[in-house]
Scaffold this motif. Structure first.
Motif, PDB file in Angstrom:
ATOM      1  N   VAL A  97       1.626  10.835   3.522  1.00 15.27           N
ATOM      2  CA  VAL A  97       2.059  11.360   2.016  1.00 15.27           C
ATOM      3  C   VAL A  97       2.966  12.463   1.884  1.00 15.27           C
ATOM      4  O   VAL A  97       2.559  13.328   2.616  1.00 15.27           O
ATOM      5  CB  VAL A  97       0.518  11.445   1.365  1.00 15.27           C
ATOM      6  CG1 VAL A  97       0.855  12.136  -0.265  1.00 15.27           C
ATOM      7  CG2 VAL A  97      -0.141  10.284   1.538  1.00 15.27           C
TER       8      VAL A  97
ATOM      9  N   LEU B 165       0.848  -1.203   0.042  1.00 15.05           N
ATOM     10  CA  LEU B 165      -0.009   0.042  -0.089  1.00 15.05           C
ATOM     11  C   LEU B 165       0.858   1.350   0.232  1.00 15.05           C
ATOM     12  O   LEU B 165       0.530   2.362   0.147  1.00 15.05           O
ATOM     13  CB  LEU B 165      -0.766  -0.030   1.387  1.00 15.05           C
ATOM     14  CG  LEU B 165      -1.938  -1.104   1.372  1.00 15.05           C
ATOM     15  CD1 LEU B 165      -2.733  -1.011   2.709  1.00 15.05           C
ATOM     16  CD2 LEU B 165      -2.956  -1.411   0.204  1.00 15.05           C
ATOM     17  N   SER B 166       1.934   0.966  -0.268  1.00 18.12           N
ATOM     18  CA  SER B 166       3.111   2.308  -0.223  1.00 18.12           C
ATOM     19  C   SER B 166       3.661   2.603  -1.589  1.00 18.12           C
ATOM     20  O   SER B 166       3.717   1.557  -2.561  1.00 18.12           O
ATOM     21  CB  SER B 166       4.209   2.048   0.839  1.00 18.12           C
ATOM     22  OG  SER B 166       3.778   1.993   2.126  1.00 18.12           O
ATOM     23  N   SER B 167       4.169   3.504  -1.803  1.00 17.98           N
ATOM     24  CA  SER B 167       4.811   3.954  -3.309  1.00 17.98           C
ATOM     25  C   SER B 167       6.110   3.068  -3.287  1.00 17.98           C
ATOM     26  O   SER B 167       6.818   2.720  -2.621  1.00 17.98           O
ATOM     27  CB  SER B 167       4.982   5.435  -3.334  1.00 17.98           C
ATOM     28  OG  SER B 167       3.995   6.179  -3.143  1.00 17.98           O
TER      29      SER B 167
ATOM     30  N   VAL C 196       3.839   7.733  -0.940  1.00 16.01           N
ATOM     31  CA  VAL C 196       2.943   7.322   0.144  1.00 16.01           C
ATOM     32  C   VAL C 196       3.529   6.094   0.888  1.00 16.01           C
ATOM     33  O   VAL C 196       3.993   5.283   0.446  1.00 16.01           O
ATOM     34  CB  VAL C 196       1.625   6.621  -0.680  1.00 16.01           C
ATOM     35  CG1 VAL C 196       0.775   6.140   0.420  1.00 16.01           C
ATOM     36  CG2 VAL C 196       0.978   7.612  -1.536  1.00 16.01           C
ATOM     37  N   CYS C 197       3.543   6.431   2.119  1.00 13.32           N
ATOM     38  CA  CYS C 197       4.021   5.207   3.214  1.00 13.32           C
ATOM     39  C   CYS C 197       2.811   4.995   4.264  1.00 13.32           C
ATOM     40  O   CYS C 197       2.395   5.643   4.690  1.00 13.32           O
ATOM     41  CB  CYS C 197       5.076   6.143   3.859  1.00 13.32           C
ATOM     42  SG  CYS C 197       5.930   5.059   5.060  1.00 13.32           S
ATOM     43  N   THR C 198       2.285   3.730   3.973  1.00  7.51           N
ATOM     44  CA  THR C 198       1.463   3.421   4.679  1.00  7.51           C
ATOM     45  C   THR C 198       1.861   2.481   5.845  1.00  7.51           C
ATOM     46  O   THR C 198       2.572   1.355   5.761  1.00  7.51           O
ATOM     47  CB  THR C 198       0.402   2.443   3.806  1.00  7.51           C
ATOM     48  OG1 THR C 198      -0.130   3.040   2.825  1.00  7.51           O
ATOM     49  CG2 THR C 198      -0.728   1.959   4.800  1.00  7.51           C
TER      50      THR C 198
ATOM     51  N   SER D 230      -3.676  10.371   6.252  1.00  7.99           N
ATOM     52  CA  SER D 230      -5.133   9.847   6.061  1.00  7.99           C
ATOM     53  C   SER D 230      -5.208   8.831   7.046  1.00  7.99           C
ATOM     54  O   SER D 230      -4.602   7.778   7.128  1.00  7.99           O
ATOM     55  CB  SER D 230      -5.277   9.332   4.889  1.00  7.99           C
ATOM     56  OG  SER D 230      -6.846   8.921   4.822  1.00  7.99           O
TER      57      SER D 230
ATOM     58  N   LYS E 187      -2.635   6.510   9.155  1.00  8.19           N
ATOM     59  CA  LYS E 187      -1.983   5.317   8.478  1.00  8.19           C
ATOM     60  C   LYS E 187      -1.236   5.670   7.121  1.00  8.19           C
ATOM     61  O   LYS E 187      -0.046   5.059   7.165  1.00  8.19           O
ATOM     62  CB  LYS E 187      -2.872   4.499   8.456  1.00  8.19           C
ATOM     63  CG  LYS E 187      -3.605   3.581   9.669  1.00  8.19           C
ATOM     64  CD  LYS E 187      -4.664   2.429   9.302  1.00  8.19           C
ATOM     65  CE  LYS E 187      -5.398   1.977  10.385  1.00  8.19           C
ATOM     66  NZ  LYS E 187      -6.453   0.786  10.104  1.00  8.19           N
ATOM     67  N   GLU E 188      -1.764   6.506   6.359  1.00  8.93           N
ATOM     68  CA  GLU E 188      -1.288   6.620   5.040  1.00  8.93           C
ATOM     69  C   GLU E 188      -0.616   8.254   5.233  1.00  8.93           C
ATOM     70  O   GLU E 188      -1.082   9.262   5.208  1.00  8.93           O
ATOM     71  CB  GLU E 188      -2.273   6.822   4.271  1.00  8.93           C
ATOM     72  CG  GLU E 188      -1.873   6.896   2.762  1.00  8.93           C
ATOM     73  CD  GLU E 188      -3.159   6.566   1.794  1.00  8.93           C
ATOM     74  OE1 GLU E 188      -3.011   5.673   1.256  1.00  8.93           O
ATOM     75  OE2 GLU E 188      -3.728   7.680   1.480  1.00  8.93           O
TER      76      GLU E 188
END
Length: 207
Positions: free
Chosen positions: A98, A34-36, A50-52, A92, A95-96
Motif C-alpha cells: 500500500v 484485490l488491487s486499486s 493498493v497492489c496485491t 500486509s 501480499k498487500e
C-alpha cells in the motif's frame, strides 16, 4: 529380471505437483480484483493505493509515480522513499503493498505504477490514475439571510464532491451540533440529491 525403480520426491516437488494437479498457478502475479483501480478523491482526504501480489517469492514491490521527465520512486516494499511525510508505505502479510497518501492535494494527482521486479530484472506492472477534485460546500441564498421574527427558517446546504457521496453532514452553530446526517446511525440510506447529483441537507430553525 525385474527392475524396481524408485523415485524420490522432495517436499518442494510434492507441493509443485499438488499445485499443478489442483490447477493453482505458482507464477508471481498482481491480483487485479484485490488491487486499486483508478481513484477519484476529494482534497484533504486519505487515499490508499493498493497492489496485491500473489506468489511474490524473492521479488520486490515498488510504487512509482510516473512524472515527466523522471519517474519518482515512492516506496520499495515497506520502505517509504519520499521526504513528504504525507506519503507512507505499508505492507500486509507480504501480499498487500500500500502507498498511503494523507491530506491529498491537487498536486498529488497523476499516474502511479505498482512494479514487481525479480532478480533477473523481469517485472510486471499495474498503473492507476489518481484524480483529485476540490469539494464545494455552500448554504443556498447565503451568506446573509433575512427572516421575519417568530417565523421558521429553512437552511439548505449543497455539497458537490463530484460523484462521491459524503460520509456525513453536520450542521453546527458555534460549538453546538444542531443536526447530524449520515454515518452508521443514518436513518435514510441515501442523502437527497438535486438533478446535477449534488447532495442536499436541510435545517429547519423555528422562531
Amino acid at each position: 529380471m525385474i527392475l524396481l525403480l524408485l523415485f524420490m520426491l522432495t517436499s518442494t516437488d510434492m507441493l509443485a505437483l499438488s499445485d499443478s494437479s489442483a490447477g493453482v498457478s505458482s507464477e508471481t502475479r498482481i491480483e487485479e480484483s484485490l488491487s486499486s483501480g483508478n481513484l477519484t478523491v476529494v482534497q484533504g482526504e486519505t487515499v490508499m493505493l493498493v497492489c496485491t501480489v500473489l506468489n511474490l517469492g524473492d521479488k520486490s514491490v515498488s510504487w512509482v509515480r510516473l512524472k515527466d521527465p523522471n519517474p519518482q520512486l515512492m516506496s520499495l516494499n515497506n520502505v517509504t522513499n519520499s521526504q513528504n511525510p504525507r506519503f507512507r508505505a505499508l505492507v500486509s502479510d507480504w501480499k498487500e503493498f500500500v502507498l498511503l497518501v494523507k491530506n491529498v492535494k491537487e498536486e498529488d494527482a497523476g499516474l502511479y505504477q505498482c512494479q514487481v521486479s525479480g532478480p533477473k530484472h523481469t517485472s510486471i506492472t499495474r498503473t492507476v490514475s489518481l484524480t483529485v477534485i476540490e469539494g464545494n460546500t455552500e448554504i443556498l441564498d447565503g451568506p446573509v439571510i433575512y427572516v421575519d421574527p417568530l417565523s421558521t427558517l429553512t437552511l439548505t446546504c449543497r455539497v458537490d464532491f463530484g460523484h462521491k457521496t459524503p460520509e456525513f453532514l453536520i450542521w453546527r452553530k458555534e460549538d453546538k451540533i444542531l443536526k447530524f446526517e449520515g454515518g452508521e446511525g443514518m436513518v435514510e440510506p441515501y442523502l437527497e440529491q438535486d438533478q446535477q447529483g449534488r447532495h442536499l441537507s436541510h435545517l429547519h430553525v423555528k422562531e
